[in-house]
Design a protein around this motif. Structure first.
Motif, PDB file in Angstrom:
ATOM      1  N   VAL A   1      23.980 -51.802  46.547  1.00 35.24           N
ATOM      2  CA  VAL A   1      22.879 -50.895  46.906  1.00 35.24           C
ATOM      3  C   VAL A   1      21.665 -51.154  46.013  1.00 35.24           C
ATOM      4  N   LYS A   2      20.497 -51.151  46.626  1.00 36.73           N
ATOM      5  CA  LYS A   2      19.246 -51.241  45.887  1.00 36.73           C
ATOM      6  C   LYS A   2      18.413 -50.009  46.207  1.00 36.73           C
ATOM      7  N   MET A   3      17.940 -49.322  45.165  1.00 39.34           N
ATOM      8  CA  MET A   3      17.195 -48.075  45.367  1.00 39.34           C
ATOM      9  C   MET A   3      15.823 -48.173  44.690  1.00 39.34           C
ATOM     10  N   GLU A   4      14.821 -47.726  45.410  1.00 41.95           N
ATOM     11  CA  GLU A   4      13.448 -47.772  44.903  1.00 41.95           C
ATOM     12  C   GLU A   4      12.737 -46.459  45.221  1.00 41.95           C
ATOM     13  N   ARG A   5      11.658 -46.193  44.479  1.00 36.58           N
ATOM     14  CA  ARG A   5      10.811 -45.035  44.777  1.00 36.58           C
ATOM     15  C   ARG A   5       9.356 -45.440  44.674  1.00 36.58           C
ATOM     16  N   HIS A   6       8.581 -45.049  45.688  1.00 33.77           N
ATOM     17  CA  HIS A   6       7.141 -45.269  45.692  1.00 33.77           C
ATOM     18  C   HIS A   6       6.488 -43.944  46.069  1.00 33.77           C
ATOM     19  N   GLY A   7       5.967 -43.273  45.047  1.00 36.17           N
ATOM     20  CA  GLY A   7       5.389 -41.946  45.295  1.00 36.17           C
ATOM     21  C   GLY A   7       6.446 -40.978  45.775  1.00 36.17           C
ATOM     22  N   ASN A   8       6.213 -40.382  46.939  1.00 34.86           N
ATOM     23  CA  ASN A   8       7.150 -39.414  47.500  1.00 34.86           C
ATOM     24  C   ASN A   8       8.163 -40.035  48.460  1.00 34.86           C
ATOM     25  N   GLU A   9       8.232 -41.361  48.460  1.00 34.60           N
ATOM     26  CA  GLU A   9       9.207 -42.031  49.309  1.00 34.60           C
ATOM     27  C   GLU A   9      10.290 -42.708  48.476  1.00 34.60           C
ATOM     28  N   ALA A  10      11.549 -42.398  48.810  1.00 35.08           N
ATOM     29  CA  ALA A  10      12.686 -43.078  48.194  1.00 35.08           C
ATOM     30  C   ALA A  10      13.290 -44.016  49.232  1.00 35.08           C
ATOM     31  N   THR A  11      13.570 -45.256  48.826  1.00 36.41           N
ATOM     32  CA  THR A  11      14.134 -46.247  49.737  1.00 36.41           C
ATOM     33  C   THR A  11      15.529 -46.642  49.267  1.00 36.41           C
ATOM     34  N   ILE A  12      16.488 -46.587  50.180  1.00 38.16           N
ATOM     35  CA  ILE A  12      17.861 -47.003  49.899  1.00 38.16           C
ATOM     36  C   ILE A  12      18.138 -48.235  50.748  1.00 38.16           C
ATOM     37  N   LEU A  13      18.376 -49.370  50.096  1.00 38.48           N
ATOM     38  CA  LEU A  13      18.640 -50.627  50.794  1.00 38.48           C
ATOM     39  C   LEU A  13      20.114 -50.996  50.644  1.00 38.48           C
ATOM     40  N   ILE A  14      20.821 -51.133  51.776  1.00 38.44           N
ATOM     41  CA  ILE A  14      22.224 -51.520  51.779  1.00 38.44           C
ATOM     42  C   ILE A  14      22.387 -52.662  52.771  1.00 38.44           C
ATOM     43  N   GLY A  15      22.465 -53.876  52.261  1.00 35.52           N
ATOM     44  CA  GLY A  15      22.478 -55.033  53.152  1.00 35.52           C
ATOM     45  C   GLY A  15      21.176 -55.077  53.942  1.00 35.52           C
ATOM     46  N   ARG A  16      21.304 -55.122  55.277  1.00 30.70           N
ATOM     47  CA  ARG A  16      20.120 -55.130  56.135  1.00 30.70           C
ATOM     48  C   ARG A  16      19.695 -53.720  56.555  1.00 30.70           C
ATOM     49  N   LYS A  17      20.456 -52.731  56.131  1.00 31.38           N
ATOM     50  CA  LYS A  17      20.148 -51.351  56.509  1.00 31.38           C
ATOM     51  C   LYS A  17      19.197 -50.732  55.496  1.00 31.38           C
ATOM     52  N   LYS A  18      18.141 -50.095  56.001  1.00 36.52           N
ATOM     53  CA  LYS A  18      17.131 -49.487  55.134  1.00 36.52           C
ATOM     54  C   LYS A  18      16.988 -48.009  55.485  1.00 36.52           C
ATOM     55  N   TYR A  19      17.117 -47.162  54.467  1.00 35.11           N
ATOM     56  CA  TYR A  19      16.926 -45.722  54.638  1.00 35.11           C
ATOM     57  C   TYR A  19      15.694 -45.306  53.832  1.00 35.11           C
ATOM     58  N   VAL A  20      14.800 -44.566  54.457  1.00 31.97           N
ATOM     59  CA  VAL A  20      13.602 -44.068  53.778  1.00 31.97           C
ATOM     60  C   VAL A  20      13.636 -42.544  53.798  1.00 31.97           C
ATOM     61  N   VAL A  21      13.527 -41.935  52.612  1.00 26.40           N
ATOM     62  CA  VAL A  21      13.634 -40.479  52.482  1.00 26.40           C
ATOM     63  C   VAL A  21      12.322 -39.929  51.932  1.00 26.40           C
ATOM     64  N   ASP A  22      11.799 -38.905  52.584  1.00 26.65           N
ATOM     65  CA  ASP A  22      10.600 -38.207  52.108  1.00 26.65           C
ATOM     66  C   ASP A  22      11.026 -37.189  51.059  1.00 26.65           C
ATOM     67  N   ILE A  23      10.768 -37.480  49.801  1.00 24.89           N
ATOM     68  CA  ILE A  23      11.202 -36.614  48.707  1.00 24.89           C
ATOM     69  C   ILE A  23      10.492 -35.266  48.747  1.00 24.89           C
TER      70      ILE A  23
END
Length: 238
Positions: free
Chosen positions: A143-165
């Protein structure tokens, strides 16, 4: 059988002294079966000065005189009751013993340490402890996790989840990137070992759960896949 065992345990605890804490060796968890040789007992020593912690564990399979004993002097349980399961988690038609110890606990903290005793017939029944990849190591690897401002991104393989914090309404400062390691759980699910952990963006501020499915690779239980489930923002009742 369960009522008999509990009555026997209480009798041992209160024998002579009338005080449960005077006994050092205790049964912490059991798995009952219709046949005596499949009853599983998880035993450990209490720690002087730390009545909630236990160490020097033993797994007993069955009753005397034919019981199997497996000693684990380095196992330690911080507090609360460990989880004990007896299920087949590698599709070999043999039930395995899964012990989930509490490695650390506190307010908002629940770290686990999972141990698997794999059942083997060669030709006698015996159990052998096998390695299990930790939840933390699995997350770091898959898993790779990043945050840019109010967006958190969870990367799992080719699947990408974007969460509005921002929709969660957390007012305390955010970390540089989302993280795990404060809450964990391990349990057998549909014939597989599953782990889960919460994803945080700040201390106490969770945005969802990572679920890890383990597969047996012939040597150890290793995380095979990870999925993310976004949490529902808290909505105060009107």
């Amino acid at each position: 059988m369960r009522k008999f065992f509990l009555s026997l345990l209480l009798a041992i605890l209160f024998c002579n002294t009338g005080k449960a804490h005077a006994v050092e060796r205790v049964v912490i968890a059991t798995v009952s079966s219709d046949v005596y040789y499949e009853n599983i007992f998880l035993m450990a020593n209490t720690i002087e000065g730390d009545w909630m912690g236990h160490k020097n564990f033993t797994v007993q399979v069955g009753f005397p005189p034919g019981e199997l004993l497996y000693h684990f002097p380095n196992w330690y349980n911080d507090k609360f009751t460990p989880d004990l399961f007896y299920e087949d988690i590698n599709a070999d038609q043999l039930k395995d013993i899964i012990v989930v110890l509490v490695a650390g606990s506190g307010s908002g903290l629940s770290l686990k340490e999972v141990h698997v005793l794999s059942q083997i017939h060669d030709p006698n029944i015996r159990y052998e402890e096998v390695r299990v990849e930790s939840i933390n190591d699995a997350v770091k690897r898959l898993v790779k996790m990043e945050r840019h401002g109010n967006e958190a991104t969870i990367l799992i393989g080719r699947k990408k989840y974007v969460v509005d914090i921002s929709k969660f309404g957390y007012s305390i400062g955010f970390e540089e990137r989302p993280f795990v390691g404060s809450w964990e759980r391990n349990t057998p699910v549909n014939g597989f070992l599953e782990g889960s952990t919460l994803v945080y963006v700040s201390i106490g501020g969770t945005i969802g759960t990572l679920k890890i499915r383990y597969d047996w690779d012939g040597k150890m239980y290793k995380a095979k896949s990870v999925t993310f489930e976004e949490a529902e923002p808290y909505k105060p009742s009107s």
